[in-house]
Design a protein around this motif. Structure first.
Motif, PDB file in Angstrom:
ATOM      1  N   ASP A   1      -0.214   2.112   2.816  1.00  0.00           N
ATOM      2  CA  ASP A   1      -0.181   2.333   1.365  1.00  0.00           C
ATOM      3  C   ASP A   1      -0.551   3.958   1.374  1.00  0.00           C
ATOM      4  O   ASP A   1      -1.520   4.449   1.875  1.00  0.00           O
ATOM      5  N   LEU A   2       0.545   4.736   0.997  1.00  0.00           N
ATOM      6  CA  LEU A   2       0.448   6.036   1.080  1.00  0.00           C
ATOM      7  C   LEU A   2      -0.817   6.724   0.396  1.00  0.00           C
ATOM      8  O   LEU A   2      -1.620   7.569   0.567  1.00  0.00           O
ATOM      9  N   THR A   3      -1.170   6.269  -1.174  1.00  0.00           N
ATOM     10  CA  THR A   3      -2.127   6.592  -2.010  1.00  0.00           C
ATOM     11  C   THR A   3      -3.230   6.174  -1.468  1.00  0.00           C
ATOM     12  O   THR A   3      -4.393   7.150  -1.648  1.00  0.00           O
ATOM     13  N   ARG A   4      -3.486   5.141  -0.727  1.00  0.00           N
ATOM     14  CA  ARG A   4      -4.777   4.681  -0.342  1.00  0.00           C
ATOM     15  C   ARG A   4      -5.252   5.747   0.814  1.00  0.00           C
ATOM     16  O   ARG A   4      -6.213   6.142   1.264  1.00  0.00           O
ATOM     17  N   THR A   5      -4.210   5.977   1.829  1.00  0.00           N
ATOM     18  CA  THR A   5      -4.346   6.965   2.991  1.00  0.00           C
ATOM     19  C   THR A   5      -4.524   8.261   2.513  1.00  0.00           C
ATOM     20  O   THR A   5      -5.461   8.899   3.134  1.00  0.00           O
ATOM     21  N   ALA A   6      -3.964   8.825   1.505  1.00  0.00           N
ATOM     22  CA  ALA A   6      -4.347  10.088   0.745  1.00  0.00           C
ATOM     23  C   ALA A   6      -5.586  10.200   0.364  1.00  0.00           C
ATOM     24  O   ALA A   6      -6.518  11.261   0.716  1.00  0.00           O
ATOM     25  N   HIS A   7      -6.196   8.993  -0.037  1.00  0.00           N
ATOM     26  CA  HIS A   7      -7.495   9.111  -0.749  1.00  0.00           C
ATOM     27  C   HIS A   7      -8.601   9.099   0.434  1.00  0.00           C
ATOM     28  O   HIS A   7      -9.647   9.626   0.731  1.00  0.00           O
TER      29      HIS A   7
END
Length: 171
Positions: free
Chosen positions: A28-34
């Motif tokens: 999950d890109l968004t979760r990794t970014a957070h």
């Protein structure tokens, strides 16, 4: 959801170990970014200078200027259990940011046991609290308190990581 900064008297309080909730599994890109943005914001809070971060669906990293860390004798006063817990909070900030991002309330020491974040936090804390969960709960609660107060900054960095895959202070 906000978290209060823990009292220093709670440093040795033991919390249960809990597995990361299912919503924190899988790419999950968004979760990794957070996750990576959480590390950056804790670095800033701790007085470290973040130099760059990157994130993909499956992995990421946040780095700081290692020249800032010194072994000079005048810094020996920072070699305390409380200072170690604050340093460990930088490594626990990733999972803390993920929990905040998905809206899952912290229920105990949450870790991916094979992650380098867990290994670094454990290394920092083991000298002061042994290999128990004491210290990890405090460090995670520090991360949660700092991140909820600075959540707009986390979101700003996460948006950059999501859009470009990289972040640096110059951006």
């Amino acid at each position: 959801m906000t978290y209060a900064f823990p009292k220093s008297s709670e440093l040795y309080r033991v919390f249960p170990f809990v597995e990361p909730p299912p919503v924190l599994r899988g790419p999950d890109l968004t979760r990794t970014a957070h996750h990576e943005a959480g590390h950056v914001v804790l670095m800033e809070w701790a007085g470290l200078t973040p130099t760059k971060a990157h994130a993909t669906e499956r992995e990421g990293a946040a780095e700081w200027n290692l020249e800032e860390i010194t072994t000079e004798p005048d810094q020996a006063g920072d070699d305390t259990p409380l200072a170690a817990a604050h340093a460990a909070a930088v490594f626990h900030a990733g999972i803390a940011a993920e929990l905040i991002h998905v809206g899952h309330r912290w229920q105990g020491v949450t870790a991916r046991m094979r992650s380098s974040d867990w290994a670094h936090a454990r290394l920092i804390l083991s000298r002061h609290v042994g290999h128990s969960l004491a210290g990890h709960g405090y460090a995670q609660r520090v991360a949660l308190a700092v991140l909820t107060k600075r959540w707009p900054r986390v979101q700003e960095i996460a948006a950059e990581l999501t859009e470009r895959g990289t972040w640096s202070p110059e951006q």
